[in-house]
Design a protein around this motif. Structure first.
Motif, PDB file in Angstrom:
ATOM      1  N   TYR A   1     -12.523 -10.335 -10.501  1.00 21.63           N
ATOM      2  CA  TYR A   1     -13.734  -9.974  -9.768  1.00 21.63           C
ATOM      3  C   TYR A   1     -13.502 -10.189  -8.276  1.00 21.63           C
ATOM      4  O   TYR A   1     -12.752 -11.095  -7.868  1.00 21.63           O
ATOM      5  CB  TYR A   1     -14.917 -10.833 -10.204  1.00 21.63           C
ATOM      6  CG  TYR A   1     -15.261 -10.725 -11.664  1.00 21.63           C
ATOM      7  CD1 TYR A   1     -16.266  -9.869 -12.097  1.00 21.63           C
ATOM      8  CD2 TYR A   1     -14.588 -11.494 -12.618  1.00 21.63           C
ATOM      9  CE1 TYR A   1     -16.591  -9.777 -13.442  1.00 21.63           C
ATOM     10  CE2 TYR A   1     -14.901 -11.405 -13.961  1.00 21.63           C
ATOM     11  CZ  TYR A   1     -15.911 -10.545 -14.370  1.00 21.63           C
ATOM     12  OH  TYR A   1     -16.223 -10.452 -15.693  1.00 21.63           O
ATOM     13  N   ASP A   2     -14.194  -9.384  -7.449  1.00 25.12           N
ATOM     14  CA  ASP A   2     -14.158  -9.632  -6.007  1.00 25.12           C
ATOM     15  C   ASP A   2     -15.245 -10.637  -5.634  1.00 25.12           C
ATOM     16  O   ASP A   2     -15.963 -11.147  -6.501  1.00 25.12           O
ATOM     17  CB  ASP A   2     -14.294  -8.330  -5.212  1.00 25.12           C
ATOM     18  CG  ASP A   2     -15.639  -7.639  -5.389  1.00 25.12           C
ATOM     19  OD1 ASP A   2     -16.593  -8.268  -5.899  1.00 25.12           O
ATOM     20  OD2 ASP A   2     -15.747  -6.461  -5.009  1.00 25.12           O
ATOM     21  N   THR A   3     -15.395 -10.907  -4.327  1.00 28.78           N
ATOM     22  CA  THR A   3     -16.336 -11.944  -3.891  1.00 28.78           C
ATOM     23  C   THR A   3     -17.787 -11.547  -4.091  1.00 28.78           C
ATOM     24  O   THR A   3     -18.677 -12.401  -4.015  1.00 28.78           O
ATOM     25  CB  THR A   3     -16.119 -12.279  -2.404  1.00 28.78           C
ATOM     26  OG1 THR A   3     -16.233 -11.082  -1.631  1.00 28.78           O
ATOM     27  CG2 THR A   3     -14.766 -12.917  -2.191  1.00 28.78           C
ATOM     28  N   MET A   4     -18.070 -10.280  -4.336  1.00 28.68           N
ATOM     29  CA  MET A   4     -19.436  -9.840  -4.601  1.00 28.68           C
ATOM     30  C   MET A   4     -19.752  -9.804  -6.088  1.00 28.68           C
ATOM     31  O   MET A   4     -20.835  -9.390  -6.496  1.00 28.68           O
ATOM     32  CB  MET A   4     -19.668  -8.446  -3.989  1.00 28.68           C
ATOM     33  CG  MET A   4     -19.488  -8.407  -2.479  1.00 28.68           C
ATOM     34  SD  MET A   4     -20.531  -9.599  -1.629  1.00 28.68           S
ATOM     35  CE  MET A   4     -22.149  -8.965  -2.003  1.00 28.68           C
ATOM     36  N   GLY A   5     -18.785 -10.234  -6.905  1.00 29.11           N
ATOM     37  CA  GLY A   5     -19.007 -10.260  -8.341  1.00 29.11           C
ATOM     38  C   GLY A   5     -18.691  -8.946  -9.031  1.00 29.11           C
ATOM     39  O   GLY A   5     -18.969  -8.789 -10.220  1.00 29.11           O
TER      40      GLY A   5
END
Length: 419
Positions: A369-373
């Motif tokens: 996942y990236d930092t924004m979910g």
């Protein structure tokens, strides 16, 4: 923070004039993605910041008291709850720039305001208590101290539409912890408060009440084991129509603990399924008269300074959970960090290795996942796998979360990539 809890930006604030005690009492997110915060108790200040955490305005009020809440109204004005010495429960309306439009006092001299709901017709539902005491837990409360929990409806100008009060014939309300109000899924209200001991200023039981839009009682519920005392703190309505609330339980608890946090979940009728208690409430009609006040406000200068932090993931297995119905450790297994997984190296250039303490006993998978979910990709892991090579270079530099999932549960690791 982002959606996985990584700190994106943090600031601290210094005020001019100086605030001697800067403890803040709460946080309200505004429609422009900024925020409001305020001082509690004797820290009578308010601060508004924009979406980048830069100060928009700060206010200091010259009076012996503090804000209890500040809530944004649909048109941009602000509704503030204030507790002042000898002024009773105080409600104020402010414009978006923090200027007072009106300030009114109710239930004098020792009434306290606690919480508020904003109605669609620009009216307000206010909760609080009609009396408060500064006595400590070892001092006997006088017989004249009979505080009532109240719920009051005000129109947009602060005029009282109706007010209800509740009292128990044996126990008094514990006024040291505020009541909370939320809107139920059926548009009625749920209120959480703490009942106190009969003779001392000490908490005893949480009281959950459901009320209709006229303030009439639909039901009351309580929970608690004999020999223990409970303080109620926060209240949420749940998607199934039930309620969740948290607080502190004190007594002879496992592992030599004398106080622990608790959380209870009810069904849509407020029933707990264990340790239910019943404390009948008498409902009274109250008739508070408003009195206008003038507050002296000093426009302050708030300076925000960025703080740089390194956050870290805390293993949930470090915390012991107890069943609040039995005070035993017989809760179902948590689905979190049950299978050890490590990332090497970390930080890295985008290439790294997932290593498992033992070869996988069954087919599993991992997700990134990236930092924004946002899910970037997901890959299967066959039985017997002990390591897995991962390449994130195509996604660029940044922080990512790798989550491993098997039939036993899930675990995760945060990964810093700097290609």
């Amino acid at each position: 923070m982002d959606s996985i809890g990584a700190v994106v930006q943090m600031k601290r604030y210094a005020f001019d004039p100086i605030i001697c005690h800067g403890s803040n009492g709460g946080l309200e997110i505004t429609s422009d993605k900024g925020a409001l915060t305020w001082g509690r108790d004797r820290n009578f200040f308010a601060l508004r910041v924009d979406s980048t955490l830069d100060p928009v305005w700060s206010k200091q009020v010259v009076a012996p008291g503090g804000f209890k809440f500040i809530k944004e109204l649909p048109g941009g004005d602000l509704l503030a709850g204030i507790n002042l010495d000898s002024a009773g429960a105080v409600i104020a309306r402010m414009d978006a720039d923090g200027n007072f439009l009106w300030v009114k006092s109710y239930i004098r001299p020792k009434g306290f305001v606690h919480d508020a709901l904003i109605e669609s017709d620009n009216s307000f539902i206010i909760t609080g208590v009609t009396d408060t005491s500064g006595l400590n837990i070892f001092q006997t409360l006088p017989s004249t101290f009979q505080p009532k929990l109240f719920m009051m409806k005000l129109n947009g100008d602060g005029d009282v539409q109706w007010c209800r009060g509740w009292i128990n014939s044996t126990y008094r309300w514990y006024t040291g912890m505020p009541s909370r109000i939320v809107r139920a899924l059926d548009d009625n209200y749920a209120v959480l408060a703490t009942l106190g001991m009969p003779a001392n200023n000490l908490e005893y039981r949480p009281i959950l009440m459901k009320l209709d839009t006229n303030g009439d009682t639909l039901w009351t519920r309580s929970v608690g084991a004999n020999g223990y005392v409970y303080m109620a703190r926060t209240l949420l309505h749940y998607s199934d129509g039930g309620y969740m609330f948290s607080g502190i339980v004190q007594g002879d608890l496992p592992n030599n603990n004398t106080g622990l946090c608790y959380i209870f979940k009810t069904d849509s009728l407020g029933q707990f399924g264990c340790q239910e208690q019943h404390y009948p409430m008498q409902t009274l009609d109250l008739f508070p008269i408003d009195s206008s006040l003038t507050l002296t406000v000093v426009d302050g200068l708030a300076t925000g300074t960025s703080i740089f932090v390194n956050d870290s993931i805390v293993d949930p297995d470090l915390f012991i959970e107890y069943d609040a119905c039995t005070f035993g450790t017989n809760l179902p297994p948590r689905m979190e960090r049950r299978t050890p997984m490590s990332v090497r190296p970390n930080p890295n250039t985008g290439h790294f290795t997932l290593s498992f303490a033992d070869p996988l006993m069954a087919e599993s998978y991992y997700s990134v996942y990236d930092t924004m979910g946002k899910l970037l990709f997901q890959r299967p892991l066959p039985q017997g796998k002990a390591t897995e090579e991962v390449d994130l270079t195509r996604f660029g530099a940044g922080t990512y979360v790798v989550r491993f999932t098997s039939k036993e549960g899930s675990c995760y690791e945060r990964v810093l990539c700097s290609p």
